[in-house]
Design an enzyme around this catalytic site. Structure first.
Site, mmCIF file in Angstrom:
data_model
loop_
_atom_site.group_PDB
_atom_site.id
_atom_site.type_symbol
_atom_site.label_atom_id
_atom_site.label_comp_id
_atom_site.label_asym_id
_atom_site.label_seq_id
_atom_site.Cartn_x
_atom_site.Cartn_y
_atom_site.Cartn_z
ATOM 1 N N GLN A 1 -2.315 2.351 9.955
ATOM 2 C CA GLN A 1 -0.997 2.374 9.297
ATOM 3 C C GLN A 1 0.032 3.148 10.122
ATOM 4 O O GLN A 1 1.228 2.869 10.046
ATOM 5 C CB GLN A 1 -1.097 3.000 7.901
ATOM 6 C CG GLN A 1 -1.828 2.161 6.875
ATOM 7 C CD GLN A 1 -3.287 2.553 6.781
ATOM 8 O OE1 GLN A 1 -3.890 2.944 7.779
ATOM 9 N NE2 GLN A 1 -3.860 2.463 5.600
ATOM 10 N N ARG B 1 0.869 -1.175 0.000
ATOM 11 C CA ARG B 1 0.000 0.000 0.000
ATOM 12 C C ARG B 1 0.907 1.226 0.000
ATOM 13 O O ARG B 1 2.128 1.110 0.049
ATOM 14 C CB ARG B 1 -1.026 0.006 1.146
ATOM 15 C CG ARG B 1 -0.704 -0.731 2.396
ATOM 16 C CD ARG B 1 0.408 -0.149 3.212
ATOM 17 N NE ARG B 1 0.194 1.262 3.461
ATOM 18 C CZ ARG B 1 1.103 2.143 3.713
ATOM 19 N NH1 ARG B 1 2.382 1.767 3.761
ATOM 20 N NH2 ARG B 1 0.842 3.406 3.922
ATOM 21 N N ALA C 1 0.821 5.094 -2.172
ATOM 22 C CA ALA C 1 0.666 5.358 -3.606
ATOM 23 C C ALA C 1 1.886 4.968 -4.454
ATOM 24 O O ALA C 1 1.733 4.293 -5.481
ATOM 25 C CB ALA C 1 0.295 6.828 -3.814
ATOM 26 N N ASN D 1 -5.261 12.566 0.626
ATOM 27 C CA ASN D 1 -4.419 11.659 1.426
ATOM 28 C C ASN D 1 -5.330 10.868 2.353
ATOM 29 O O ASN D 1 -6.565 11.045 2.361
ATOM 30 C CB ASN D 1 -3.361 12.465 2.201
ATOM 31 C CG ASN D 1 -2.295 11.573 2.823
ATOM 32 O OD1 ASN D 1 -1.762 10.685 2.161
ATOM 33 N ND2 ASN D 1 -1.994 11.768 4.092
ATOM 34 N N LYS D 2 -4.728 10.010 3.135
ATOM 35 C CA LYS D 2 -5.453 9.115 4.041
ATOM 36 C C LYS D 2 -6.514 9.855 4.856
ATOM 37 O O LYS D 2 -6.290 10.979 5.312
ATOM 38 C CB LYS D 2 -4.434 8.447 4.970
ATOM 39 C CG LYS D 2 -4.970 7.485 5.999
ATOM 40 C CD LYS D 2 -5.863 6.412 5.441
ATOM 41 C CE LYS D 2 -5.293 5.635 4.289
ATOM 42 N NZ LYS D 2 -6.286 4.769 3.606
ATOM 43 N N ASP E 1 -1.717 10.801 -1.865
ATOM 44 C CA ASP E 1 -1.987 9.783 -2.885
ATOM 45 C C ASP E 1 -2.281 10.409 -4.242
ATOM 46 O O ASP E 1 -2.084 9.778 -5.276
ATOM 47 C CB ASP E 1 -3.161 8.905 -2.442
ATOM 48 C CG ASP E 1 -2.762 8.116 -1.210
ATOM 49 O OD1 ASP E 1 -2.814 8.691 -0.103
ATOM 50 O OD2 ASP E 1 -2.356 6.954 -1.359
HETATM 51 O O1 MRU Z 1 -4.450 3.279 2.193
HETATM 52 P P1 MRU Z 1 -2.960 3.435 2.132
HETATM 53 O O2 MRU Z 1 -2.248 2.822 3.284
HETATM 54 O O3 MRU Z 1 -2.408 2.975 0.800
HETATM 55 O O4 MRU Z 1 -2.741 4.997 2.210
HETATM 56 C C1 MRU Z 1 -1.448 5.528 2.199
HETATM 57 C C2 MRU Z 1 -1.421 6.985 2.372
HETATM 58 O O5 MRU Z 1 -2.415 7.632 2.507
HETATM 59 C C3 MRU Z 1 -0.082 7.655 2.299
HETATM 60 O O6 MRU Z 1 -0.073 8.809 3.073
HETATM 61 C C4 MRU Z 1 0.170 8.036 0.848
HETATM 62 O O7 MRU Z 1 0.062 6.933 0.003
HETATM 63 C C5 MRU Z 1 1.476 8.669 0.680
HETATM 64 S S1 MRU Z 1 2.709 7.420 0.519
HETATM 65 C C6 MRU Z 1 4.210 7.981 0.293
#
Ligand code: MRU
Length: 364
Positions: free
Chosen positions: A201, A53, A55, A252-253, A242
């Site tokens: 996460q 996981r 991006a 983002n998340k 993302d």
């Molecule tokens: O759902 P996820 O764990 O894939 O989400 C990840 C995020 O939101 C990160 O902050 C994002 O991908 C940036 S990664 C360098």
């Protein structure tokens, strides 16, 4: 980055050239296990079920997934079908479409017999490029942290959300790259780690990563970030993204937006670490245009952890039958962003086009 003294990337080709290996992130921090991906279906499953996981890592896995699919069937029809399958795994991040388009563009002019090897090679290059991008983000972010630490004169407290560390990329991370570089440079930095429900996460991955590297950190529940900022316990926020629009809206998340609101209200700088491939030059209004992934309600209704017996298991946190909604991402408007840390340097929220003029021009 190192795990127990051994240097790892989050994805790497197997020696036999017919598969790639990943770290199963659904098992961390309780188990460090790697998994071999041998087919398009393996790669699609790893992305969908979040064994990988973040991006940039999703993009890298998608690129290898296309190569694995072409190894079985390299026809135009199979290429198109593999592209569609992988693209549908996770809809929000920009890097997946970017990487798939890159690999497809590379192999389409080639005869079918040469496509799989060319795709595999291009996927490897995409991984190397990601590492270089993140190293450069670390370099530019280090300058920012160094300046903030000089003003602070004492331990610098940085808040981050979710996991934008090396596990979310091929190596180094985006938001955590400047923190690793600052720590290694002897700057006293402490990280507030949002747990990041529902999948945790922050608690599972960011805290593990930082701990392995010896970076001082403290996990807080998501709801505590505003309180910490009101009390002056946070000097700056650095998060990943993302998908970010050309106009600076940051997806983002889930929970990033409320952190940005709290930062804005308390005068805490809010920076976003942003690799070029995460910028979506085709949209300008993030709220209206970015598809927000909705995941299974069970991720909210349950929580995963290690039992006292040592098993990794899920337990229910809601009564049976309580409905739950699971929005995986949110959009922070550009007006709440202090600035971007990119591989080409720092940018104001409206300054991405000046740093990447050729990509802006190509999209117009
Ligand atoms: O759902 P996820 O764990 O894939 O989400 C990840 C995020 O939101 C990160 O902050 C994002 O991908 C940036 S990664 C360098």
């Amino acid at each position: 980055m190192k795990v127990d003294g051994t240097a790892y990337r989050s994805i790497w080709p197997e020696a036999d050239g017919r598969a790639v290996r990943i770290i199963d992130q659904t098992r961390l921090p309780h188990r460090f296990e790697t998994v071999r991906l041998e087919s398009l279906e393996d790669a699609a499953h790893a992305i969908r079920a979040m064994l990988v996981r973040g991006a940039p890592l999703i993009g890298a896995t998608g690129a290898y997934g296309l190569a694995l699919g072409l190894a079985r069937d390299a026809s135009d029809a199979a290429l198109d079908e593999a592209f569609r399958t992988l693209l549908a795994t996770r809809p929000t991040g920009a890097n997946l479409a970017w990487a798939l388009e890159d690999v497809a563009r590379t192999v389409r002019p080639l005869p079918p017999g040469e496509r799989a090897a060319a795709a595999f090679a291009r996927a490897g290059e995409i991984c190397d490029e990601d590492v270089a991008i993140n190293y450069a983000i670390g370099e530019h972010g280090l300058g920012l942290i160094r300046a903030a630490a000089a003003r602070r004169q004492g331990r610098l407290n940085v808040l981050t959300h979710c996991n934008a560390g090396w596990l979310a990329t091929v190596d180094w991370g985006t938001a955590l790259a400047p923190i690793y570089r600052a720590h290694d440079a002897g700057i006293e930095v402490h990280v507030w780690v949002d747990e990041t429900r529902p999948r945790n996460q922050g608690a599972h991955l960011t805290a593990w990563e930082l701990g392995r590297h010896g970076v001082p950190h403290t996990v807080i529940v998501d709801n505590a970030a505003g309180h910490a900022m009101q009390r002056g316990l946070v000097d700056l926020c650095i998060v990943g993204t993302d998908r970010t629009t050309a106009t600076g809206d940051v997806c983002n998340k889930i929970g990033t937006y409320t952190k940005a609101l709290a930062a804005h209200d308390n005068g805490v700088p809010f920076h976003v670490a942003l690799p070029g491939p995460t910028i979506d030059w085709t949209v300008s209004d993030g709220l209206a245009s970015i598809p927000i992934e909705e995941r299974d309600a069970s991720e909210v209704q349950q929580v995963w952890g290690r039992t006292e017996a040592g098993d990794v298991a899920a337990v229910a946190v809601t009564a049976p039958g309580s409905p739950a909604a699971n929005y995986a991402f949110d959009v922070t408007p550009a007006r709440l962003v202090t600035g971007f840390i990119t591989e080409r340097g720092l940018a104001a929220p409206d300054g991405l086009g000046r740093l990447f003029p050729e990509r802006l021009a190509a999209a117009e």
